[in-house]
Design an enzyme around this catalytic site. Sequence first.
Site, PDB file in Angstrom:
ATOM      1  CE  LYS A   3      66.299  44.036  30.894  1.00 34.68           C
ATOM      2  NZ  LYS A   3      65.506  44.896  30.022  1.00 34.68           N
ATOM      3  CE  LYS A  54      57.914  43.317  27.498  1.00 35.67           C
ATOM      4  NZ  LYS A  54      59.046  44.191  27.641  1.00 35.67           N
ATOM      5  CE  LYS A 104      61.593  38.558  25.841  1.00 38.03           C
ATOM      6  NZ  LYS A 104      61.878  39.932  25.441  1.00 38.03           N
TER       7      LYS A 104
HETATM    8  N1  AQP Z   1      65.462  36.172  25.786  1.00 37.09           N
HETATM    9  C1  AQP Z   1      66.094  36.938  24.921  1.00 37.09           C
HETATM   10  N2  AQP Z   1      66.820  36.386  23.921  1.00 37.09           N
HETATM   11  C2  AQP Z   1      67.497  37.166  23.039  1.00 37.09           C
HETATM   12  N3  AQP Z   1      67.504  38.530  23.086  1.00 37.09           N
HETATM   13  C3  AQP Z   1      66.792  39.114  24.073  1.00 37.09           C
HETATM   14  N4  AQP Z   1      66.596  40.403  24.392  1.00 37.09           N
HETATM   15  C4  AQP Z   1      65.777  40.475  25.482  1.00 37.09           C
HETATM   16  N5  AQP Z   1      65.445  39.238  25.878  1.00 37.09           N
HETATM   17  C5  AQP Z   1      66.051  38.361  25.034  1.00 37.09           C
HETATM   18  C6  AQP Z   1      67.181  41.534  23.665  1.00 37.09           C
HETATM   19  O1  AQP Z   1      67.847  42.370  24.602  1.00 37.09           O
HETATM   20  C7  AQP Z   1      67.761  43.719  24.146  1.00 37.09           C
HETATM   21  C8  AQP Z   1      67.311  44.580  25.276  1.00 37.09           C
HETATM   22  O2  AQP Z   1      65.994  44.206  25.659  1.00 37.09           O
HETATM   23  P1  AQP Z   1      65.174  45.174  26.567  1.00 37.09           P
HETATM   24  O3  AQP Z   1      65.696  45.177  27.927  1.00 37.09           O
HETATM   25  O4  AQP Z   1      65.145  46.521  25.991  1.00 37.09           O
HETATM   26  O5  AQP Z   1      63.692  44.665  26.507  1.00 37.09           O
HETATM   27  P2  AQP Z   1      62.985  43.278  26.543  1.00 37.09           P
HETATM   28  O6  AQP Z   1      63.152  42.609  25.226  1.00 37.09           O
HETATM   29  O7  AQP Z   1      61.599  43.573  26.940  1.00 37.09           O
HETATM   30  O8  AQP Z   1      63.737  42.474  27.670  1.00 37.09           O
HETATM   31  P3  AQP Z   1      63.132  41.489  28.714  1.00 37.09           P
HETATM   32  O9  AQP Z   1      64.235  40.801  29.396  1.00 37.09           O
HETATM   33  O10 AQP Z   1      62.071  40.633  28.134  1.00 37.09           O
HETATM   34  O11 AQP Z   1      62.523  42.492  29.770  1.00 37.09           O
HETATM   35  P4  AQP Z   1      61.120  42.489  30.449  1.00 37.09           P
HETATM   36  O12 AQP Z   1      61.008  41.254  31.249  1.00 37.09           O
HETATM   37  O13 AQP Z   1      61.197  43.737  31.313  1.00 37.09           O
HETATM   38  O14 AQP Z   1      60.112  42.602  29.382  1.00 37.09           O
HETATM   39  C9  AQP Z   1      66.812  43.745  22.951  1.00 37.09           C
HETATM   40  O15 AQP Z   1      67.557  43.855  21.753  1.00 37.09           O
HETATM   41  C10 AQP Z   1      66.117  42.409  23.029  1.00 37.09           C
HETATM   42  O16 AQP Z   1      65.793  41.933  21.734  1.00 37.09           O
END
Ligand code: AQP
Length: 333
Positions: free
Chosen positions: A201, A114, A198
């Site tokens: 968002k 990140k 991955k």
């Molecule tokens: N691609 C993914 N596949 C499976 N699980 C996922 N999670 C996130 N992306 C995937 C799971 O969703 C839960 C909530 O995640 P989060 O919003 O707290 O944070 P994150 O993992 O940082 O999500 P993003 O989508 O990747 O957000 P950004 O782009 O803002 O960094 C967690 O249990 C995570 O494992």
Amino acid sequence: MSKKIFSGVQPTGNLHLGNYLGAIKNFVELNNEKENNCIFCVVDLHAITVKQDKDQLKKNIYETAATFIASGIDPYKSIIFNQSKVSAHTEFSWILSCMTPMGWLNRMTQFKEKAGKDKEKASIGLYIYPILMASDILLYDATHVPVGDDQKQHLELTRDIAQKFNKDFNCEDFLKVPEPLIKTNFSRIMSLKDGQKKMSKSDPSNLSRINLTDSKDAIINKIKKAKTDSFPIPDEEQKLKDRPEAKNLLGIYSSVSNQTLGKTLNEFDGKNFSDLKSRLAEILSDKISPISNEIKKLMDDHKYIEDILLEGANKADEIAEKKMKEIKNIIGF
Ligand code: AQP
């Protein structure tokens, strides 16, 4: 045996299929097991580790809570609240920060991903994010934490922190060492545009993910445009080794239809990706459209969501404050 469940989702907008299949779907199943006590948190303090717009953040907090409910979490059975309403999270996080070695944080791969190349400019909050996550979980004596595969390392750190606290303060078993609950059937959903990345968002391409608010037409269009390769669908999992996009689509299909990858390969062996894509678009819109419609309905009723979050925060605060008192006593405050 009854489980104490804690998990969180960041209100950073664009909740997607990865969040659903990796985490929220599991939350719903755990909520539905009668004997479990579940707490699902909208982790807004985690969200501000990167810059947020005030009005958008507020909307995203409501939308994340609405998504929990629209996906099937019963707010009268499970506690739903937003993290910033319970001050014990930040208070405990400071205490844990004082006893967590920097070396442990330096190993966290999510910070490296990140923060990117310019890590000097990343916030301290982003760096110590896993300590806040540990405090979220440990405050509630959670026995099990449902997360996507990408959070596995943070959960291992939580376990290490709990054990260190218990040892440092000579209070065996005071902080419960939680177990991760990670779906074995495809727990990391990848971008529809790049099978090595991955689904996320913050990906600037909207075509890279299926949002939980997408319409049926948007889902069909995104699946149609999803990257694949020019080979037919194989009969064995090993043959997908260097084909990340193919593996991702087949994995999503398996996860949504609750079947193994092997069974999906049997179903599509020798067929073209166009066959898989049209079936996938169909089952995805059957799954996502009702959730998306319900999110829209709930977002028109802010008062309802506000009341759920307030009631949840009151309940969570009561549990967390009791634990904080015991923590302060152990430390000598
Ligand atoms: N691609 C993914 N596949 C499976 N699980 C996922 N999670 C996130 N992306 C995937 C799971 O969703 C839960 C909530 O995640 P989060 O919003 O707290 O944070 P994150 O993992 O940082 O999500 P993003 O989508 O990747 O957000 P950004 O782009 O803002 O960094 C967690 O249990 C995570 O494992």
